[in-house]
Scaffold this motif. Sequence first.
Motif, PDB file in Angstrom:
ATOM      1  N   ASN A   1       3.646   1.092  22.143  1.00  0.00           N
ATOM      2  CA  ASN A   1       4.982   0.704  22.582  1.00  0.00           C
ATOM      3  C   ASN A   1       4.931  -0.412  23.618  1.00  0.00           C
ATOM      4  O   ASN A   1       4.016  -0.485  24.426  1.00  0.00           O
ATOM      5  N   GLY A   2       5.954  -1.269  23.601  1.00  0.00           N
ATOM      6  CA  GLY A   2       6.123  -2.273  24.656  1.00  0.00           C
ATOM      7  C   GLY A   2       5.068  -3.353  24.680  1.00  0.00           C
ATOM      8  O   GLY A   2       4.889  -3.997  25.704  1.00  0.00           O
ATOM      9  N   CYS A   3       4.366  -3.576  23.600  1.00  0.00           N
ATOM     10  CA  CYS A   3       3.312  -4.597  23.605  1.00  0.00           C
ATOM     11  C   CYS A   3       3.891  -5.963  23.258  1.00  0.00           C
ATOM     12  O   CYS A   3       4.891  -6.076  22.563  1.00  0.00           O
ATOM     13  N   THR A   4       3.232  -6.988  23.754  1.00  0.00           N
ATOM     14  CA  THR A   4       3.618  -8.351  23.439  1.00  0.00           C
ATOM     15  C   THR A   4       2.385  -9.076  22.914  1.00  0.00           C
ATOM     16  O   THR A   4       1.360  -9.100  23.583  1.00  0.00           O
ATOM     17  N   VAL A   5       2.498  -9.614  21.720  1.00  0.00           N
ATOM     18  CA  VAL A   5       1.414 -10.444  21.209  1.00  0.00           C
ATOM     19  C   VAL A   5       1.911 -11.878  21.320  1.00  0.00           C
ATOM     20  O   VAL A   5       2.900 -12.248  20.694  1.00  0.00           O
ATOM     21  N   GLY A   6       1.254 -12.662  22.161  1.00  0.00           N
ATOM     22  CA  GLY A   6       1.743 -13.996  22.504  1.00  0.00           C
ATOM     23  C   GLY A   6       1.697 -14.967  21.344  1.00  0.00           C
ATOM     24  O   GLY A   6       1.075 -14.702  20.314  1.00  0.00           O
ATOM     25  N   ALA A   7       2.369 -16.093  21.546  1.00  0.00           N
ATOM     26  CA  ALA A   7       2.462 -17.104  20.505  1.00  0.00           C
ATOM     27  C   ALA A   7       1.067 -17.574  20.112  1.00  0.00           C
ATOM     28  O   ALA A   7       0.252 -17.894  20.960  1.00  0.00           O
ATOM     29  N   GLY A   8       0.810 -17.576  18.822  1.00  0.00           N
ATOM     30  CA  GLY A   8      -0.453 -18.102  18.315  1.00  0.00           C
ATOM     31  C   GLY A   8      -1.661 -17.208  18.521  1.00  0.00           C
ATOM     32  O   GLY A   8      -2.765 -17.599  18.168  1.00  0.00           O
TER      33      GLY A   8
ATOM     34  N   GLY B   1       4.857   0.890  17.188  1.00  0.00           N
ATOM     35  CA  GLY B   1       5.753   1.737  17.986  1.00  0.00           C
ATOM     36  C   GLY B   1       7.074   1.056  18.269  1.00  0.00           C
ATOM     37  O   GLY B   1       7.612   0.330  17.437  1.00  0.00           O
ATOM     38  N   ASN B   2       7.589   1.267  19.468  1.00  0.00           N
ATOM     39  CA  ASN B   2       8.893   0.724  19.836  1.00  0.00           C
ATOM     40  C   ASN B   2       8.743  -0.461  20.792  1.00  0.00           C
ATOM     41  O   ASN B   2       7.748  -0.586  21.510  1.00  0.00           O
ATOM     42  N   CYS B   3       9.790  -1.297  20.813  1.00  0.00           N
ATOM     43  CA  CYS B   3       9.937  -2.362  21.818  1.00  0.00           C
ATOM     44  C   CYS B   3       8.734  -3.305  21.884  1.00  0.00           C
ATOM     45  O   CYS B   3       8.313  -3.691  22.969  1.00  0.00           O
ATOM     46  N   ASN B   4       8.182  -3.657  20.761  1.00  0.00           N
ATOM     47  CA  ASN B   4       7.095  -4.627  20.780  1.00  0.00           C
ATOM     48  C   ASN B   4       7.652  -6.001  20.449  1.00  0.00           C
ATOM     49  O   ASN B   4       8.674  -6.125  19.780  1.00  0.00           O
ATOM     50  N   VAL B   5       6.960  -7.024  20.941  1.00  0.00           N
ATOM     51  CA  VAL B   5       7.354  -8.392  20.629  1.00  0.00           C
ATOM     52  C   VAL B   5       6.160  -9.077  19.980  1.00  0.00           C
ATOM     53  O   VAL B   5       5.068  -9.092  20.546  1.00  0.00           O
TER      54      VAL B   5
ATOM     55  N   ALA C   1       0.815  -1.212   0.000  1.00  0.00           N
ATOM     56  CA  ALA C   1       0.000   0.000   0.000  1.00  0.00           C
ATOM     57  C   ALA C   1       0.848   1.261   0.000  1.00  0.00           C
ATOM     58  O   ALA C   1       0.408   2.315  -0.441  1.00  0.00           O
ATOM     59  N   GLY C   2       2.047   1.160   0.497  1.00  0.00           N
ATOM     60  CA  GLY C   2       2.890   2.335   0.587  1.00  0.00           C
ATOM     61  C   GLY C   2       4.218   1.943   1.192  1.00  0.00           C
ATOM     62  O   GLY C   2       4.439   0.782   1.499  1.00  0.00           O
ATOM     63  N   PRO C   3       5.113   2.896   1.340  1.00  0.00           N
ATOM     64  CA  PRO C   3       6.443   2.567   1.849  1.00  0.00           C
ATOM     65  C   PRO C   3       6.424   2.060   3.291  1.00  0.00           C
ATOM     66  O   PRO C   3       5.519   2.381   4.063  1.00  0.00           O
ATOM     67  N   ILE C   4       7.420   1.239   3.633  1.00  0.00           N
ATOM     68  CA  ILE C   4       7.607   0.754   4.999  1.00  0.00           C
ATOM     69  C   ILE C   4       8.935   1.307   5.487  1.00  0.00           C
ATOM     70  O   ILE C   4       9.949   1.243   4.779  1.00  0.00           O
ATOM     71  N   ILE C   5       8.915   1.887   6.668  1.00  0.00           N
ATOM     72  CA  ILE C   5      10.160   2.351   7.274  1.00  0.00           C
ATOM     73  C   ILE C   5      10.366   1.563   8.554  1.00  0.00           C
ATOM     74  O   ILE C   5       9.530   1.617   9.470  1.00  0.00           O
ATOM     75  N   ILE C   6      11.439   0.791   8.607  1.00  0.00           N
ATOM     76  CA  ILE C   6      11.722  -0.020   9.793  1.00  0.00           C
ATOM     77  C   ILE C   6      12.795   0.696  10.608  1.00  0.00           C
ATOM     78  O   ILE C   6      13.828   1.101  10.064  1.00  0.00           O
ATOM     79  N   GLY C   7      12.550   0.833  11.899  1.00  0.00           N
ATOM     80  CA  GLY C   7      13.457   1.573  12.768  1.00  0.00           C
ATOM     81  C   GLY C   7      14.735   0.820  13.069  1.00  0.00           C
ATOM     82  O   GLY C   7      15.063  -0.181  12.434  1.00  0.00           O
TER      83      GLY C   7
ATOM     84  N   HIS D   1      13.671  -1.467  18.093  1.00  0.00           N
ATOM     85  CA  HIS D   1      13.736  -2.581  19.048  1.00  0.00           C
ATOM     86  C   HIS D   1      12.493  -3.477  19.026  1.00  0.00           C
ATOM     87  O   HIS D   1      12.085  -4.007  20.049  1.00  0.00           O
ATOM     88  N   ASN D   2      11.893  -3.628  17.878  1.00  0.00           N
ATOM     89  CA  ASN D   2      10.779  -4.563  17.797  1.00  0.00           C
ATOM     90  C   ASN D   2      11.310  -5.945  17.436  1.00  0.00           C
ATOM     91  O   ASN D   2      12.291  -6.078  16.711  1.00  0.00           O
TER      92      ASN D   2
END
Lengths: 178, 499
Positions: free
Chosen positions: A115-122, A96-100, A42-48, A81-82
């Motif tokens: 920022n700082g979110c964790t989406v668990g396995a599965g 945002g930053n520091c997500n897993v 859809a558009g450009p991606i900028i990865i930190g 730091h994702n």
Amino acid sequence: MSRNSIKILPGALVCEESKLRGDITIGAGTIIHPSATILAEAGPIIIGDCCLIEEQAKIIHRLPFDEQDTEKTPVLIIGAHNVFEVDCHVESPKIGNCNVFESKCFVGNKVTVTNGCTVGAGCKVTEEQILKENVIIFGEKCQMREGLDRPGLQTLQMETLSKVLPNYHHIRKPNKKN
Amino acid sequence: MSYIVSPDVVKYACTCGLLKPISCLYFCRYCCELRCGFCVCHEVDSHFCGKCCENLPSSEARLKKNRCGNCYICPCCQQELSTRIGSKGPSNPEDPKSTPKKMYYLSCLYCRWSSRDVGIPDQGAATGGWPERENVHANRLQEVIEGYKAFITAQRQQKEREKKKQRGKFISYTDRTGVTAAALRKRIGLPAEVPNTYYRNRPKPPEVAIAREEVEDFPEDLLTKALNLMEITTIDQRLLQPDLQPTTVDKLFPIHKQLSIKRSLRCRSCEHNVSKPEYNPNSVKFKIQLFAYYHIPEVRIVTVEPLRAGKTAELILKFTNPTQHQTVITFLPLDLTDKGGDGDREVVGETQSLNLPEKQPPSLGGQPSSLLSLSSRQPSITIKPRPIRQATNCSIAIPGSKVILPPRDDAAEYDDSGETHNIQDDTKLVVWRKSNKAFVKLAVTPDDGLELNTEIVAGFTMQHIYTNTIATTVENKEPDRHDHNVRVFLSLGNLVGSE
């Protein structure tokens, strides 16, 4: 959007076997494993800076169906730091930053990740929402809880990878000056 | 294993009348009967913690309320917590070169809950030392428990006293002269009956709990404030801590992990073990494992033609002989009403087990001596075979000839020579065979007048020769061979329409 324009900042480690399509900018210190997929449809991606994108991870920048006709070209900005773990599938419009994003998780294209979110396995998150800071989604029923802190940084792992990966894989050369 | 046998299309009838797949059945070698989990005695062998693999004697386990003292589970997601190291400043603040002090905290790798979330201070030692929460009602509970304990002892004493009275070894002279204790008491002017000692020594019952009259006011903000679901605990989380039942997540505390048990199963009619695990919690092996899978030929459905009401279809079954002895399989019609062969067998089995004391085989050396003495007891329960509640709606043409299955040979898999054992097969019956397996062709006919999509169940009695390797007597070294009948039910799928 068929033209590929990949900009890699110095210090980033991007394996040649990774699948990158569209306009993608990769920040310094980011590691992209072979067979990771990043599609900027859809558009450009900028990865930190200092992101870790593991094997079979899919980052797809795609508009929701109801917005596809509009003439917008939104930019997907992924913070620093994702961690995108093995076989995760992320279509989020803003990260945002520091997500897993743990293994085999799915994040839909209407979910904004702060920022700082964790989406668990599965875990599958598809409903339109903004994940608050330090939210942890876990378990079969995708329970949500608020963490005390951001998840720990993967510095050690990234250091090891930056030493090991170049020994066994072809690395794309950084083509952009700071 | 479960993925091989998991769609339970082939079921065996247990002696108790239940239908189970072969992987859920046991085979008692002593009564030669199938047993399932519902018709064996379950006994707890040992308690252990599944995380640290520590073995606990049952008395200690009871004392610790069946929980491990060292391992914790996450109060948030019920997974095991792991101890993690977090460094916290230098041990000596003045000296910048001193090594950072190691501090330990508990963390869940699954939902990222940590003991820091609820403000439990980090510990200096890796194991133990975590603060235990005091139950607010601990005193009251203790009081009630003690009250009832005293009550039990008083009752027991009372019973013993009564027993003593009845025994009365010595003849009382007062009885002969007619001057009984009661009469004497009457003469002096006391009530005739001695007040029961039980009532005299009756323990003080625990204080009666009185319900409070005043009730806390209804918190208005329940209606006015927006609910933050992330701060509220789930029902599962509350029930995990029945003493506290926290309503908000900041009151979740690590919970001691519940102990697991190792369990041995004992045949109810002959009291021999059908399954006994090894004592060591690290071991997943068994000392005794009389699983039906190792003794009864396994039946699997290979192919079945589309089933039409009243039309004959071809069914191919695979038979596998799991034992080290050759067996012969005979097909018999299924008879649900008659206890027939099985009923007779039951009687035979019982007399055998009754005779066991004399016949106690010396080959049982593997069993602890305590079990030997147990097994010499007479059967405690006579198990009557129950009728099977499974209707069949499909008939199987019972073939007259038999199928010979050679013994199992683990090396045969690597043998490409195509050894055929020179078995003269009825080619109409046996389609293919290799080592201990054979494909058998049967003709099935679903009953007429069945509706479309009804599930078709067929059944037959499989008679196989079972070689019992327990030497029954010392001089009789010949293994005992006899016929054993198993009723097998096959779910063949749904009825399809006519062409």
